[in-house]
Design an enzyme around this catalytic site. Structure first.
Site, PDB file in Angstrom:
ATOM      1  N   GLU A  65      60.709  56.398  31.612  1.00  0.00           N
ATOM      2  CA  GLU A  65      60.045  55.968  30.549  1.00  0.00           C
ATOM      3  C   GLU A  65      60.635  54.761  29.860  1.00  0.00           C
ATOM      4  OE1 GLU A  65      59.022  59.223  27.974  1.00  0.00           O
ATOM      5  OE2 GLU A  65      57.772  60.313  29.215  1.00  0.00           O
ATOM      6  N   ARG A 122      46.261  37.955  41.828  1.00  0.00           N
ATOM      7  CA  ARG A 122      45.497  37.809  43.171  1.00  0.00           C
ATOM      8  C   ARG A 122      44.657  38.763  43.142  1.00  0.00           C
ATOM      9  NH1 ARG A 122      50.862  37.381  46.932  1.00  0.00           N
ATOM     10  NH2 ARG A 122      51.628  38.411  45.082  1.00  0.00           N
ATOM     11  N   LYS A 221      43.094  27.470  57.880  1.00  0.00           N
ATOM     12  CA  LYS A 221      43.818  28.542  58.556  1.00  0.00           C
ATOM     13  C   LYS A 221      42.295  29.528  58.632  1.00  0.00           C
ATOM     14  CE  LYS A 221      45.449  30.894  54.340  1.00  0.00           C
ATOM     15  NZ  LYS A 221      46.804  31.089  53.611  1.00  0.00           N
ATOM     16  N   ASP A 247      51.433  24.913  46.628  1.00  0.00           N
ATOM     17  CA  ASP A 247      50.540  26.040  46.491  1.00  0.00           C
ATOM     18  C   ASP A 247      51.050  26.533  45.106  1.00  0.00           C
ATOM     19  OD1 ASP A 247      48.691  27.836  47.041  1.00  0.00           O
ATOM     20  OD2 ASP A 247      49.336  28.388  48.870  1.00  0.00           O
ATOM     21  N   ASP A 251      54.898  34.247  49.028  1.00  0.00           N
ATOM     22  CA  ASP A 251      55.110  35.763  48.772  1.00  0.00           C
ATOM     23  C   ASP A 251      55.966  35.887  50.020  1.00  0.00           C
ATOM     24  OD1 ASP A 251      55.403  38.434  48.554  1.00  0.00           O
ATOM     25  OD2 ASP A 251      53.209  38.813  48.338  1.00  0.00           O
ATOM     26  N   ALA A 253      55.957  34.337  53.070  1.00  0.00           N
ATOM     27  CA  ALA A 253      56.253  32.697  53.441  1.00  0.00           C
ATOM     28  C   ALA A 253      55.886  32.496  54.642  1.00  0.00           C
ATOM     29  CB  ALA A 253      57.814  32.267  53.382  1.00  0.00           C
ATOM     30  N   GLY A 254      55.145  33.639  55.245  1.00  0.00           N
ATOM     31  CA  GLY A 254      54.519  33.464  56.860  1.00  0.00           C
ATOM     32  C   GLY A 254      53.617  32.124  56.975  1.00  0.00           C
TER      33      GLY A 254
END
Length: 353
Positions: A65, A122, A221, A247, A251, A253-254
């Site tokens: 907590e 997101r 893509k 961008d 996250d 990076a892929g």
């Protein structure tokens, strides 16, 4: 005979007329203490007086907590809570809400949440049946905690501003990026090309392209299933160009690293990336270090991990000058949108970039 009434001290509905405070007051959670301290230092430089963080403790009990205790009087003060809701998102969000509740119960005049990185952004729409709109839920929680204004940077989706029933000032990293691009690529500005890594990010990349007077291309893509990219196609001629991928979030990076490879395969001379929020979770740092990208430039809205700080091809740009000036503008009641202009922001970054 009735005595004269001082109408400035009356209360109308929820609006309370109270004396203006001598200085804005800052309080920070634990999400990004280095940025909070940097903002306080910049504000001290602007004001010519010490603007420090309010003395408080934000701790956790043994069961997890969160407990907040403020050691200074904040009654009637204009309070700014500095707290990105980055990883761990739930803990940092609860810290923000509990600090806000503490401010309200301590009779602060106004409480503004400065959220450099807005987590859950997101999840701004329903992408399939029986899923939540978590960004709206978080907005409701923030308003319910007593926060009266939001200051943030590069919301993932602009419509999130409409999720709040309070004012939202959404700053942009593009003026900072534009200043850095001019400093880093001043001898080859004619060779630059700005790249959107997907069709959805075209507006963001186009806006920065206009600032640096460069053309724009798109990496289209297509996914066969979530998390797997089936195909990438470059829309535009990148032959011989120095490509800058733009961008808001990186996250794992892929996608970013794959886009850099595709651009080089299509004739690009070299590839760099400018990303507002470096989430950089999981294998991201390793992928970027071993990628074909010359550099990844991020801001410090999310506190850098030791791995991110040590990565040879990752640079971090400061946002403290931007946030410090925005906080002062809010406190003074002057325009925040003036900070969208690169020329207006340039003096704040003189000697930094």
């Amino acid at each position: 005979m009735l005595s004269e009434v001082n109408f400035t001290n009356l209360t109308y509905g929820n609006r309370r007329a109270m004396p203006s405070t001598a200085e804005p007051k800052l309080i920070s959670g634990n999400a990004n203490m280095p940025l909070a301290k940097a903002i306080a230092r910049r504000m001290s430089m602007h004001r010519g007086v010490n603007v420090g963080l309010v003395d408080a403790r934000v701790e956790r009990f043994n069961d997890g907590e969160i407990f907040v205790e403020v050691f200074e009087n904040v009654r009637g003060e204009d309070m700014f809570i500095l707290q990105p809701t980055s990883n761990p998102a739930n803990d940092n969000l609860m810290e923000l809400l509990i600090i806000a509740d503490a401010m309200r119960r301590s009779s602060a005049r106004r409480t503004t949440a400065v959220i450099p990185y807005f987590g859950y952004a997101r999840q701004d729409r329903r992408t399939k049946a029986r899923t939540p709109i978590s960004a709206k839920l978080v907005a409701n929680m923030i308003v319910g905690a007593g926060i009266e204004r939001i200051l943030t940077l590069d919301l993932h989706a602009a419509q999130i501003q409409g999720f709040f029933d309070i004012p939202v000032d959404n700053l942009y990293a593009s003026p900072i990026f534009a200043l850095d691009i001019v400093a880093q690529f001043k001898d080859r500005m004619s060779d630059l090309m700005l790249i959107s890594p997907d069709v959805g990010g075209v507006a963001r990349a186009r806006e920065l392209a206009k600032r640096v007077n460069a053309p724009l291309a798109i990496v289209d893509k297509r996914r066969e299933k979530p998390g797997e990219i089936a195909e990438m196609t470059v829309i535009g001629d990148v032959t011989g160009k120095t490509c800058l991928i733009v961008d808001d979030i990186c996250d794992t990076a892929g996608t970013l690293c794959k886009a850099a490879e595709v651009l080089l395969e299509n004739g690009a001379a070299e590839v760099h990336a400018y990303i507002s929020h470096g989430v950089l979770s999981g294998p991201a740092v390793g992928r970027i270090t071993n990628s074909v990208m010359k550099s990844l430039v991020i801001t410090d809205t999310i506190e850098a991990t030791p791995d991110v700080s040590a990565a040879p091809n990752i640079r971090i740009l400061p946002t403290a000058p931007l946030f410090a000036q925005a906080i002062l503008n809010i406190w003074h009641g002057t325009s925040v949108s003036s900070l969208f202009d690169t020329d207006t922001l340039a003096p704040a970054y003189e000697g930094i970039l």
